[in-house]
Write a protein that holds these residues in place. Structure first.
Motif, mmCIF file in Angstrom:
data_model
loop_
_atom_site.group_PDB
_atom_site.id
_atom_site.type_symbol
_atom_site.label_atom_id
_atom_site.label_comp_id
_atom_site.label_asym_id
_atom_site.label_seq_id
_atom_site.Cartn_x
_atom_site.Cartn_y
_atom_site.Cartn_z
ATOM 1 N N ARG A 1 9.566 7.442 -7.834
ATOM 2 C CA ARG A 1 9.474 6.865 -6.420
ATOM 3 C C ARG A 1 10.083 7.396 -5.273
ATOM 4 N NH1 ARG A 1 7.143 2.074 -5.545
ATOM 5 N NH2 ARG A 1 6.988 2.784 -3.386
ATOM 6 N N ALA A 2 9.644 8.080 -4.291
ATOM 7 C CA ALA A 2 10.348 8.518 -3.130
ATOM 8 C C ALA A 2 11.465 7.926 -2.513
ATOM 9 C CB ALA A 2 9.276 9.237 -2.015
ATOM 10 N N ASP A 3 11.487 6.778 -2.448
ATOM 11 C CA ASP A 3 12.281 5.840 -2.049
ATOM 12 C C ASP A 3 13.111 5.362 -3.062
ATOM 13 O OD1 ASP A 3 14.176 3.840 -0.641
ATOM 14 O OD2 ASP A 3 12.582 2.716 0.068
ATOM 15 N N PRO A 4 14.401 5.522 -3.383
ATOM 16 C CA PRO A 4 15.211 5.134 -4.633
ATOM 17 C C PRO A 4 15.398 3.477 -4.756
ATOM 18 C CG PRO A 4 16.359 6.859 -3.450
ATOM 19 C CD PRO A 4 15.409 6.448 -2.582
ATOM 20 N N MET B 1 0.730 -1.154 0.119
ATOM 21 C CA MET B 1 0.047 -0.081 -0.106
ATOM 22 C C MET B 1 0.918 1.306 -0.109
ATOM 23 S SD MET B 1 -2.871 -1.109 2.902
ATOM 24 C CE MET B 1 -3.913 0.337 2.562
ATOM 25 N N THR B 2 0.864 2.198 -1.208
ATOM 26 C CA THR B 2 1.612 3.020 -1.222
ATOM 27 C C THR B 2 0.908 4.473 -1.580
ATOM 28 O OG1 THR B 2 3.165 1.732 -2.030
ATOM 29 C CG2 THR B 2 3.715 4.097 -2.337
ATOM 30 N N LEU B 3 1.035 5.411 -0.961
ATOM 31 C CA LEU B 3 0.706 6.882 -1.248
ATOM 32 C C LEU B 3 1.944 7.712 -1.014
ATOM 33 C CD1 LEU B 3 -1.285 9.093 -2.094
ATOM 34 C CD2 LEU B 3 -2.345 9.049 0.051
ATOM 35 N N GLU B 4 2.499 8.417 -1.956
ATOM 36 C CA GLU B 4 3.678 9.439 -1.960
ATOM 37 C C GLU B 4 3.666 10.455 -2.806
ATOM 38 O OE1 GLU B 4 6.657 6.305 -2.088
ATOM 39 O OE2 GLU B 4 6.900 6.574 -4.081
ATOM 40 N N LEU B 5 4.430 11.559 -2.306
ATOM 41 C CA LEU B 5 4.734 12.589 -3.172
ATOM 42 C C LEU B 5 5.992 12.252 -3.949
ATOM 43 C CD1 LEU B 5 4.143 15.646 -3.958
ATOM 44 C CD2 LEU B 5 5.693 16.151 -2.301
ATOM 45 N N ALA B 6 6.012 12.122 -5.387
ATOM 46 C CA ALA B 6 7.194 11.670 -5.950
ATOM 47 C C ALA B 6 8.469 12.706 -6.062
ATOM 48 C CB ALA B 6 6.528 11.512 -7.727
ATOM 49 N N SER B 7 9.555 12.279 -6.095
ATOM 50 C CA SER B 7 10.590 12.857 -6.361
ATOM 51 C C SER B 7 10.887 13.199 -7.516
ATOM 52 C CB SER B 7 11.758 12.085 -5.697
ATOM 53 O OG SER B 7 12.093 10.890 -6.682
ATOM 54 N N GLU B 8 11.693 14.239 -7.991
ATOM 55 C CA GLU B 8 12.071 14.856 -9.237
ATOM 56 C C GLU B 8 13.400 14.550 -9.735
ATOM 57 O OE1 GLU B 8 10.417 18.754 -8.888
ATOM 58 O OE2 GLU B 8 8.557 18.080 -8.210
ATOM 59 N N ARG B 9 13.585 13.945 -10.802
ATOM 60 C CA ARG B 9 14.955 13.812 -11.218
ATOM 61 C C ARG B 9 15.187 14.910 -12.378
ATOM 62 N NH1 ARG B 9 18.750 9.805 -11.598
ATOM 63 N NH2 ARG B 9 17.509 8.538 -10.345
ATOM 64 N N VAL B 10 16.023 15.751 -12.569
ATOM 65 C CA VAL B 10 16.563 16.849 -13.568
ATOM 66 C C VAL B 10 17.224 15.940 -14.667
ATOM 67 C CG1 VAL B 10 17.628 18.881 -13.972
ATOM 68 C CG2 VAL B 10 16.342 18.616 -11.927
ATOM 69 N N VAL B 11 16.831 16.126 -15.797
ATOM 70 C CA VAL B 11 17.741 15.401 -16.992
ATOM 71 C C VAL B 11 18.304 16.525 -18.128
ATOM 72 C CG1 VAL B 11 17.783 13.786 -18.608
ATOM 73 C CG2 VAL B 11 16.226 13.479 -16.758
ATOM 74 N N PRO B 12 19.497 16.997 -17.889
ATOM 75 C CA PRO B 12 19.696 17.921 -18.707
ATOM 76 C C PRO B 12 19.800 17.641 -20.375
ATOM 77 C CG PRO B 12 21.300 17.686 -17.091
ATOM 78 C CD PRO B 12 20.470 16.562 -16.836
#
Length: 317
Positions: free
Chosen positions: A40-43, A1-12
Motif C-alpha cells: 500500500r502507498a500509505d504505510p 474507496m481506493t485506487l493507488e499505485l503500489a509502493s515497492e519494498r526491496v528484499v535482499p
C-alpha cells in the motif's frame, strides 16, 4: 474507496539477482535482491489480505513448506500461506519442485531432512515463461535458479526450511514436519478462460489469479468489490487518471475504476480476494462511454508513486 499505485519494498536475499531489469531499476548497488514486495502507498493503511511479489533467483531457494491456517493458528500466527506463481522468465534449464515423488510418513520426512536426502525425493519439473503453479499450504516446494516469478499469496511470511544447500541457516525441522503434507501435490484446477481477455491461471479459497490480455486502446471497467491487485507485464495502461507502466502494480478496493489499454495493448496479471472467478471484475466498455465518464472523475488522492523502502527481515529463503 481506493485506487493507488503500489509502493515497492526491496528484499535482499543470498539467492537473488543483482540486475532486476526490465522489471525494476532498483537494486543496482551489487547486492543480490531476491524479492520486490508491492505494498500500500500509505504505510499506515490496513494490511491487505494478499501480498503481491516479484521473485528473482540466481541460485536455488531452500526446500520449504508453509503452514495452513489451522497449524499457523496453533503456533500463534493469524493465518497460513497458500500462494501461486506465474513464470515471467525462465532460463532454458530452470525448474521448480512441487510436492514429493511419493508419500512419506512424518518419521521418514524427519529422517530425509536429517540425512540430507530430501532433494532426491522432491518432484522437480521444468518450467517456461507463462506457466502458472498453485502452491497449497502444506506442500513441500522449492524454486530453482534462473527464474523471475510473480507471486500472489496470503499475507503471511511463515516459512519453514527443510533443506538449504549448505548455506548454514537454521532448519525448522519440527515446524516443517508438523506443517507438511509429505507426498505428491494435490491436483488443482486447470486454467479457465473466462473470455478473450481473461484467463484464470490459479485459484484457491483465498484468491483468484488471472492473466489479462487487452487489445490496443480498448476500454474496460474494473469493479473492485474486494481487494484487487493488477501488475502490468507489457504495454502501458491508464487507470482513471493514473498512468502505469510494466513492472508497476495498482491496488484497487471498494471502487470502480476505468482502465484504458495502451496503443500497443496491455498484458497484466490480476489477483483478487474471492473463492470463484468474478465475471464482473473486468468488463469491456466502448471508448466513447469511457471518455464521457472519465472527465467527471477527480484525480484519486494519493495515487502517486512513493519512494521504495528497504525491507525488514523476511523469512522466505
Amino acid at each position: 474507496m481506493t485506487l493507488e499505485l503500489a509502493s515497492e519494498r526491496v528484499v535482499p536475499k543470498p539467492w537473488g539477482k543483482t540486475d532486476l531489469r526490465p522489471w525494476s531499476e532498483l537494486g543496482r548497488d551489487g547486492a543480490p535482491i531476491g524479492e520486490l514486495w508491492f505494498e500500500r502507498a500509505d504505510p499506515s493503511a490496513p494490511e491487505p489480505s494478499l501480498l503481491l511479489k516479484l521473485l528473482f533467483t540466481d541460485e536455488a531457494l531452500s526446500i520449504q513448506v508453509h503452514p495452513n491456517d489451522a497449524f499457523a493458528q496453533q503456533i500463534g500466527l493469524p493465518h497460513g500461506k497458500t500462494e501461486a506463481w506465474y513464470i515471467l522468465s525462465a532460463d532454458p534449464e530452470a525448474k521448480l519442485a512441487l510436492g514429493l515423488k511419493h508419500k512419506l510418513t512424518a518419521s521418514q520426512l524427519r529422517t530425509a531432512i536429517g540425512n540430507g536426502s530430501l532433494p532426491d525425493l522432491v518432484h522437480w519439473q521444468q518450467v517456461q515463461t507463462g506457466d502458472a503453479v498453485l502452491v497449497a499450504a502444506g506442500t513441500i516446494h522449492a524454486i530453482g535458479a534462473g527464474l523471475v516469478i510473480a507471486e500472489i499469496q496470503q499475507h503471511s511470511d511463515a516459512t519453514f526450511r527443510l533443506f538449504d544447500y549448505g548455506r548454514g541457516r537454521e532448519l525448522h525441522v519440527d515446524s516443517a514436519v508438523g506443517a507438511a503434507t509429505p507426498g505428491p501435490p494435490l491436483p488443482h484446477a486447470v486454467a479457465q478462460r473466462l473470455n478473450h481477455a481473461r484467463l484464470v491461471v490459479a485459484r484457491s479459497p483465498y484468491f483468484v489469479f488471472e492473466q489479462i490480455d487487452l487489445p490496443s486502446d480498448s476500454c474496460w471497467e474494473i469493479d473492485a468489490s474486494s481487494e484487487t491487485w493488477i501488475l502490468l507485464l507489457d504495454g502501458n495502461a491508464s487507470f482513471n487518471l493514473l498512468t502505469v507502466r510494466p513492472g508497476q502494480a495498482v491496488y484497487v478496493e471498494k471502487q470502480q475504476a476505468h482502465l484504458r489499454a495502451g496503443p500497443s495493448g496491455t498484458k497484466a496479471l490480476m489477483a483478487y480476494v474471492a473463492i470463484e472467478p468474478h465475471h464482473a471484475r473486468l468488463v469491456g466498455r466502448k471508448a466513447e462511454q469511457l471518455d464521457t465518464m472519465t472527465v467527471r472523475i477527480p484525480p484519486t488522492p494519493g495515487a502517486t508513486r512513493t519512494a521504495p523502502r528497504r525491507s525488514r527481515a523476511s523469512r522466505r529463503s
